[in-house]
Design an enzyme around this catalytic site. Structure first.
Site, PDB file in Angstrom:
ATOM      1  N   CYS A   7      -8.056  22.884   7.664  1.00 26.82           N
ATOM      2  CA  CYS A   7      -7.453  23.968   8.454  1.00 26.82           C
ATOM      3  C   CYS A   7      -7.435  25.209   7.566  1.00 26.82           C
ATOM      4  CB  CYS A   7      -6.070  23.588   8.990  1.00 26.82           C
ATOM      5  SG  CYS A   7      -4.825  23.206   7.751  1.00 26.82           S
ATOM      6  N   ARG A  13      -1.577  21.842   9.903  1.00 26.43           N
ATOM      7  CA  ARG A  13      -2.366  20.949  10.763  1.00 26.43           C
ATOM      8  C   ARG A  13      -3.118  19.862  10.005  1.00 26.43           C
ATOM      9  NH1 ARG A  13      -5.444  25.820  13.516  1.00 26.43           N
ATOM     10  NH2 ARG A  13      -5.042  26.573  11.397  1.00 26.43           N
ATOM     11  N   ASP A 123      -2.462  26.819  16.002  1.00 23.95           N
ATOM     12  CA  ASP A 123      -1.854  26.924  14.669  1.00 23.95           C
ATOM     13  C   ASP A 123      -0.337  27.036  14.810  1.00 23.95           C
ATOM     14  OD1 ASP A 123      -1.203  27.377  12.082  1.00 23.95           O
ATOM     15  OD2 ASP A 123      -2.575  29.056  11.788  1.00 23.95           O
TER      16      ASP A 123
HETATM   17  P1  4NP Z   1      -2.489  25.582   8.781  1.00 21.39           P
HETATM   18  O1  4NP Z   1      -1.471  26.786   9.125  1.00 21.39           O
HETATM   19  O2  4NP Z   1      -3.878  26.223   8.720  1.00 21.39           O
HETATM   20  O3  4NP Z   1      -2.358  24.661   9.940  1.00 21.39           O
HETATM   21  O4  4NP Z   1      -2.039  25.014   7.460  1.00 21.39           O
HETATM   22  C1  4NP Z   1      -1.445  27.971   8.356  1.00 21.39           C
HETATM   23  C2  4NP Z   1      -0.679  27.992   7.211  1.00 21.39           C
HETATM   24  C3  4NP Z   1      -0.634  29.148   6.449  1.00 21.39           C
HETATM   25  C4  4NP Z   1      -1.370  30.261   6.826  1.00 21.39           C
HETATM   26  C5  4NP Z   1      -2.171  30.220   7.963  1.00 21.39           C
HETATM   27  C6  4NP Z   1      -2.207  29.062   8.728  1.00 21.39           C
HETATM   28  N1  4NP Z   1      -1.317  31.436   6.061  1.00 21.39           N
HETATM   29  O5  4NP Z   1      -1.933  32.449   6.449  1.00 21.39           O
HETATM   30  O6  4NP Z   1      -0.679  31.444   4.981  1.00 21.39           O
END
Ligand code: 4NP
Length: 157
Positions: A7, A13, A123
């Site tokens: 992800c 995720r 997300d």
């Molecule tokens: P993930 O969610 O991709 O599902 O882990 C996110 C966690 C952090 C960030 C973006 C998406 N971020 O921009 O820091």
């Protein structure tokens, strides 16, 4: 067979996907190796998001010892299947993978569950517990579809 879940941050995720698929792999007595990574390096070394940890624990899965790490081009050499949680993640994987990028290995995570639809796992970053629960349930179904699709073809590796 070696499978990587990817992800953006590798804190919301893909840690859930790693935890759930590992659990199903063990229960199905498969020998798959499952890991996860993120296309952003912002959270390198961090534990999963506290709500990802919580919803997994509510389902008997402990992901608290996972550590975020960045996705690298070498991952295309080290893994057999690399599941992108969303289309933006797949785009990043192409950019990071450069000449190592492989159309056969890089698959949208929801493709086995919803073939041909190009759906994203939403997300949940910055959202509430209910959104994490919904994401958990979607990932759980998608992991069943992955087992159904790949268990027979992977018997030898
Ligand atoms: P993930 O969610 O991709 O599902 O882990 C996110 C966690 C952090 C960030 C973006 C998406 N971020 O921009 O820091």
């Amino acid at each position: 067979m070696k499978i990587l879940m990817v992800c953006l941050g590798n804190i919301c995720r893909s840690p859930i996907a790693e935890g759930i698929l590992k659990d199903k792999v063990a229960k199905a007595s498969l020998t798959w190796i499952v890991d996860s990574a993120g296309t952003l390096d912002f959270h390198n070394g961090e534990q999963p998001h506290h709500l990802s940890i919580k919803v997994c624990l509510q389902n008997g899965i402990d992901i608290s010892t996972q550590k975020s790490r960045p996705f690298t081009k070498k991952d295309f050499l080290d893994y057999d299947l690399i599941f992108a949680m969303a289309n933006d993640v797949l785009y990043d994987m192409k950019k990071i993978g450069k000449e190592n990028f492989s159309e056969e290995k890089a698959i949208l995570f929801l493709e086995p569950l919803h073939p041909g639809k190009s759906y994203d796992v939403p997300d949940p970053w910055g959202r509430n517990e209910k959104d994490f629960v919904e994401v958990y349930e979607l990932i759980d179904k998608a992991c069943d579809a992955i087992i159904n699709q790949y268990a027979n073809v992977s018997k030898s590796n």
